[in-house]
Design an enzyme around this catalytic site. Structure first.
Site, short mmCIF file in Angstrom:
data_model
loop_
_atom_site.label_atom_id
_atom_site.label_comp_id
_atom_site.label_asym_id
_atom_site.label_seq_id
_atom_site.Cartn_x
_atom_site.Cartn_y
_atom_site.Cartn_z
CE LYS A 185 -2.17 -0.94 3.77
NZ LYS A 185 -1.73 -2.21 4.47
NE ARG A 202 -4.54 -1.59 9.64
CZ ARG A 202 -3.24 -0.78 9.37
NH1 ARG A 202 -2.97 0.08 8.52
NH2 ARG A 202 -2.22 -1.67 8.50
NE ARG A 260 7.17 -3.84 6.32
CZ ARG A 260 5.55 -3.84 5.82
NH1 ARG A 260 5.13 -2.75 5.08
NH2 ARG A 260 5.47 -4.03 6.77
NE ARG A 263 6.46 -1.03 9.81
CZ ARG A 263 4.76 -1.65 9.58
NH1 ARG A 263 5.02 -0.82 8.68
NH2 ARG A 263 3.08 -1.51 10.04
NE ARG A 292 1.80 -5.28 10.93
CZ ARG A 292 2.66 -5.23 9.75
NH1 ARG A 292 3.88 -5.86 11.22
NH2 ARG A 292 2.79 -5.13 8.59
P1 ADP Z 1 0.74 -2.72 7.63
O1 ADP Z 1 -0.33 -2.38 6.60
O2 ADP Z 1 2.35 -3.41 7.02
O3 ADP Z 1 0.34 -3.30 8.57
P2 ADP Z 1 0.26 0.06 8.60
O4 ADP Z 1 1.68 1.22 8.89
O5 ADP Z 1 -0.57 0.55 7.59
O6 ADP Z 1 1.43 -0.93 8.70
O7 ADP Z 1 -0.26 0.49 10.06
C1 ADP Z 1 0.77 -0.29 11.38
C2 ADP Z 1 0.13 -0.95 12.25
O8 ADP Z 1 -0.37 0.81 13.13
C3 ADP Z 1 -1.12 -1.64 12.37
O9 ADP Z 1 -0.73 -3.02 13.07
C4 ADP Z 1 -1.78 -0.56 13.83
O10 ADP Z 1 -1.38 -1.34 14.70
C5 ADP Z 1 -1.96 0.58 13.92
N1 ADP Z 1 -2.61 1.25 12.82
C6 ADP Z 1 -1.91 1.44 11.20
N2 ADP Z 1 -3.87 2.14 10.45
C7 ADP Z 1 -4.74 2.27 11.43
C8 ADP Z 1 -6.17 2.12 11.51
N3 ADP Z 1 -6.48 2.61 10.58
N4 ADP Z 1 -6.70 1.75 12.43
C9 ADP Z 1 -6.04 1.40 13.96
N5 ADP Z 1 -4.42 0.98 13.47
C10 ADP Z 1 -3.97 1.40 13.21
#
Ligand code: ADP
Ligand code: ZN
Length: 220
Positions: free
Chosen positions: A13, A85, A124, A159, A170
């Site tokens: 993404k 999400r 990654r 990360r 996740r």
């Molecule tokens: P990825 O898509 O690789 O899991 P992100 O950087 O988008 O990575 O998200 C990392 C973490 O941040 C998620 O596992 C969650 O804990 C938190 N997070 C990100 N966006 C949201 C959201 N819209 N709602 C709730 N938690 C979020």
């Protein structure tokens, strides 16, 4: 213009989102990047978010929604990466956009098989410069110089939540909370899915091209 990037963790993404932002001059709003920055700066929001992120869980809806709405107020054309999400977040976004007379151009859903996600996410690395946000992969998409960002020269870091246990959690969270959004946006007539083969040498280019075709098609 509003574009939403949908997909499980590690589907690309952020990487594809970056390309789309450059092409259409959109502001990249990545909720994960914002939370990571807040964590690094040890702000109250960062401390709260870290309780959930470190375990692979979602940050609570009310916290996330308030944070995103605050940012959206200052932005015009936006690519949302990692938000919404949950259905509750999607409903809040819909209400916000209605109120502000805006609409979503497309929801781009990236499909990658689970076993490929685990492989790709474990290797990654991301740019440590938050203004940049580039993402690399030591196996599939290495930087030109090891450990250094091609775009801005900053050091690359891993990360904390990209370890096999947290990735599995996740993925569980994705299937339970986020996958229902595929149906949700399908019903709204906004869903566009792209199947990704991570073993192609030019996966990023191929996927970007498909995404651009989709968006151009919807703009006309
Ligand atoms: P990825 O898509 O690789 O899991 P992100 O950087 O988008 O990575 O998200 C990392 C973490 O941040 C998620 O596992 C969650 O804990 C938190 N997070 C990100 N966006 C949201 C959201 N819209 N709602 C709730 N938690 C979020
Ligand atoms: Zn960089």
């Amino acid at each position: 213009m509003y574009i939403i990037m949908l997909g499980a963790p590690g589907t690309g993404k952020g990487t594809i989102g970056n390309e789309i932002c450059e092409k259409y001059n959109l502001t990249h709003l990545a909720t994960g990047d914002i939370f990571r920055d807040e964590i690094k700066r040890e702000t109250p929001l960062g401390k709260k978010a870290n309780e959930y992120i470190s375990k692979g869980e979602l940050v609570p809806d009310e916290v996330t929604i308030a944070m995103v709405e605050g940012k959206l107020n200052e932005m015009k054309d936006v690519l949302l990466d990692g938000f919404p999400r949950t259905i509750a977040q999607a409903e809040a976004l819909k209400e916000y956009l209605n109120k502000n007379n805006k609409n979503i151009t497309a929801v781009i859903n990236l499909n990658v098989p689970d076993e490929d996600i685990i492989k790709r996410t474990s290797s990654r690395v991301i740019c440590s410069n938050k203004e940049c946000g580039a993402s690399y992969n030591t196996i599939f998409m290495p930087p030109k110089v090891e450990g250094i960002c091609d775009k801005c020269g900053s050091p690359l870091i891993k990360r904390k939540d990209d370890n096999p246990e947290t990735i599995k959690e996740r993925l569980n969270v994705y299937y339970k909370n986020t996958q229902p959004l595929i149906d949700y946006y399908e019903k709204e007539g906004l869903l566009e899915s792209i199947d990704i083969n991570i073993y192609l040498e030019n996966t990023k280019e191929v996927t970007t091209e498909k995404a651009i075709k989709i968006i151009d098609g919807r703009l006309n």
